[in-house]
Write an enzyme that holds these catalytic residues in place. Structure first.
Site, mmCIF file in Angstrom:
data_model
loop_
_atom_site.group_PDB
_atom_site.id
_atom_site.type_symbol
_atom_site.label_atom_id
_atom_site.label_comp_id
_atom_site.label_asym_id
_atom_site.label_seq_id
_atom_site.Cartn_x
_atom_site.Cartn_y
_atom_site.Cartn_z
ATOM 1 N N ASP A 126 0.815 -1.210 0.000
ATOM 2 C CA ASP A 126 0.000 0.000 0.000
ATOM 3 C C ASP A 126 0.857 1.273 0.000
ATOM 4 O O ASP A 126 2.090 1.205 -0.078
ATOM 5 C CB ASP A 126 -0.925 -0.052 1.232
ATOM 6 C CG ASP A 126 -2.302 0.505 0.948
ATOM 7 O OD1 ASP A 126 -2.438 1.348 0.057
ATOM 8 O OD2 ASP A 126 -3.255 0.104 1.657
ATOM 9 N N ASP A 183 -10.125 3.488 -3.627
ATOM 10 C CA ASP A 183 -10.839 2.286 -3.175
ATOM 11 C C ASP A 183 -12.235 2.142 -3.800
ATOM 12 O O ASP A 183 -12.947 3.120 -4.015
ATOM 13 C CB ASP A 183 -11.007 2.319 -1.655
ATOM 14 C CG ASP A 183 -9.678 2.099 -0.953
ATOM 15 O OD1 ASP A 183 -8.623 2.164 -1.617
ATOM 16 O OD2 ASP A 183 -9.707 1.874 0.270
HETATM 17 C C1 GAL Z 1 -6.195 1.208 1.275
HETATM 18 C C2 GAL Z 1 -6.294 0.191 0.150
HETATM 19 C C3 GAL Z 1 -7.338 -0.830 0.527
HETATM 20 C C4 GAL Z 1 -6.952 -1.504 1.830
HETATM 21 C C5 GAL Z 1 -6.712 -0.459 2.917
HETATM 22 C C6 GAL Z 1 -6.128 -1.061 4.187
HETATM 23 O O1 GAL Z 1 -5.221 2.141 0.962
HETATM 24 O O2 GAL Z 1 -6.617 0.853 -1.048
HETATM 25 O O3 GAL Z 1 -7.515 -1.771 -0.503
HETATM 26 O O4 GAL Z 1 -5.790 -2.271 1.622
HETATM 27 O O5 GAL Z 1 -5.820 0.555 2.482
HETATM 28 O O6 GAL Z 1 -5.941 -0.116 5.189
#
Ligand code: GAL
Length: 382
Positions: A126, A183
């Site tokens: 991430d 997301d």
């Molecule tokens: C976001 C990501 C999500 C999930 C989340 C976890 O940045 O896009 O898919 O992994 O973090 O905190």
């Protein structure tokens, strides 16, 4: 070669987020096997954010949260492997993960080694809490190298949400799939906006490295983190069908985000549809070609043709209007003028119903509101 075709599996985030634990993950493993997903091609079981303690140990290593994973992560990985599946975990290029757990910035080689020791086969990486002084591309290259130096073959799934046009460089830094957008939420507008934003980028998605428009929300029906947890009520079955078909058409990774232990029969069948998965996994991984001249902003209909291997094609109709509409494809627009004497023999990919050889120079079908129709086509003569 890793990611020869779009990776397929299950990820804990969309439904469980910070509630993830051993019981849920082992339950997902069993469901993947017992409910037919494994046979349909789903392979990776991925634990997303929130699996570790908030601090590293005295040697600088990540520590699994003993309340959530009392037998550690290696135990889970071994269980996954014992079922003939592959195991994935999550970290972050920044100093903290998005939920505030330790990130891998400056710890890439230690963490890659730890993951390899645990038997990790897939790393989602991430982009939260990334230092202002850091270099985005170099951070992904560093973890890519660290994974390769770890001695274990680990699929690298980058997640920088489209920052710095990842479609231009993720392939060259050794990544196997890269999130290209923010997301997804359990909502029709969310997934249509996401997929349309990537339409002109899928030409850079190919074997070895795929554009990832985010995990599936199919079958969540508002339950879970990216549903009610974020103020969304979920989608109808017809909308989930459009979502899944669209991901298949774009050769997108198929990472299930719903609770596969308790999936509705409709969505379970949808995500295991052999014809749709064959379209998604087609080895040529060509992007769909838009036939309708107008973009979504102008018209509620979208029509695509996707070239598949062995002279086969997928034809897809999408209807964004709030009532049923008729969609059509003129074969001339698909490169087959009437004078060619060539036409299509068509099968409904969703129902497997053989429609037959089309005599006219066009093919049309009714498409429900927010729904889709998808067909496979082979050459025939008139
Ligand atoms: C976001 C990501 C999500 C999930 C989340 C976890 O940045 O896009 O898919 O992994 O973090 O905190």
């Amino acid at each position: 070669m890793l990611a020869k075709t779009p990776p397929m599996g299950w990820n804990s985030w969309n439904t469980f987020a910070q509630k993830v634990n051993e019981e849920i993950v082992l339950g997902a493993v069993d469901a993947l096997v017992e409910k037919g997903y494994k046979d349909a091609g789903y392979e990776y079981i991925v634990i997303d954010d929130c699996w570790s303690l908030k601090n590293r140990d005295k040697d600088g290593k990540l520590v699994p949260d003993p309340e959530k994973f009392p037998r550690g992560i290696k135990y889970v990985a071994d269980y996954v492997h014992s079922k003939g599946l592959k195991f994935g975990i999550y970290s972050c290029a920044g100093v903290r993960t998005c939920a505030g757990y330790p990130g891998s910035y400056g710890h890439e080689y230690t963490d890659a080694k730890t993951f390899a020791e645990w038997g990790v086969d897939f790393l989602k990486y991430d982009f939260c809490y990334f230092p202002a002084s850091g270099d985005n591309k170099n951070a992904y290259l560093t973890m890519s190298m660290a994974l390769k130096a770890s001695g274990r073959e680990i699929l690298f799934s980058a997640c920088n949400w489209g920052t710095d046009e990842p479609w231009k460089w993720m392939r060259s830094v050794g990544v196997h799939m890269y999130r290209s957008t923010g997301d997804i939420y359990d909502n029709y507008k969310s997934f249509t906006d996401i997929i349309q934003s990537q339409e002109d980028k899928f030409c850079m998605s190919a074997p070895g490295c795929f554009n990832d428009p985010d995990m599936l929300i199919v079958g969540m029906h508002g339950i879970g983190h990216v549903g009610e947890g974020c103020g969304y009520e979920g989608c109808t079955d017809t909308e989930y069908e459009s979502h899944f078909v669209r991901w298949c058409l774009c050769s997108a990774p198929l990472m299930i985000g719903g609770d596969i232990r308790n999936m509705s029969p409709f969505c379970e069948k949808l995500m295991q549809n052999k014809n749709l998965i064959a379209i998604n996994q087609d080895e040529e991984a060509r992007p769909p070609y838009r036939i309708d001249a107008t973009s979504f902003q102008w018209s509620p209909k979208e029509v695509f043709i996707k070239h598949l291997s062995n002279n086969r094609f997928a034809i897809a109709f999408f209807n964004h209007a709030d009532k049923e509409t008729e969609c059509q494809i003129f074969f001339q627009e698909a490169g087959i003028p009437y004078y060619s004497g060539v036409t299509f023999d068509i099968t409904d990919a969703l129902t497997d119903e053989h429609i037959g050889v089309i005599d006219q120079d066009y093919f049309k079908a009714n498409v429900p509101s927010h729904g889709c129709r998808i067909f496979t086509a082979e050459f025939a003569t008139r």
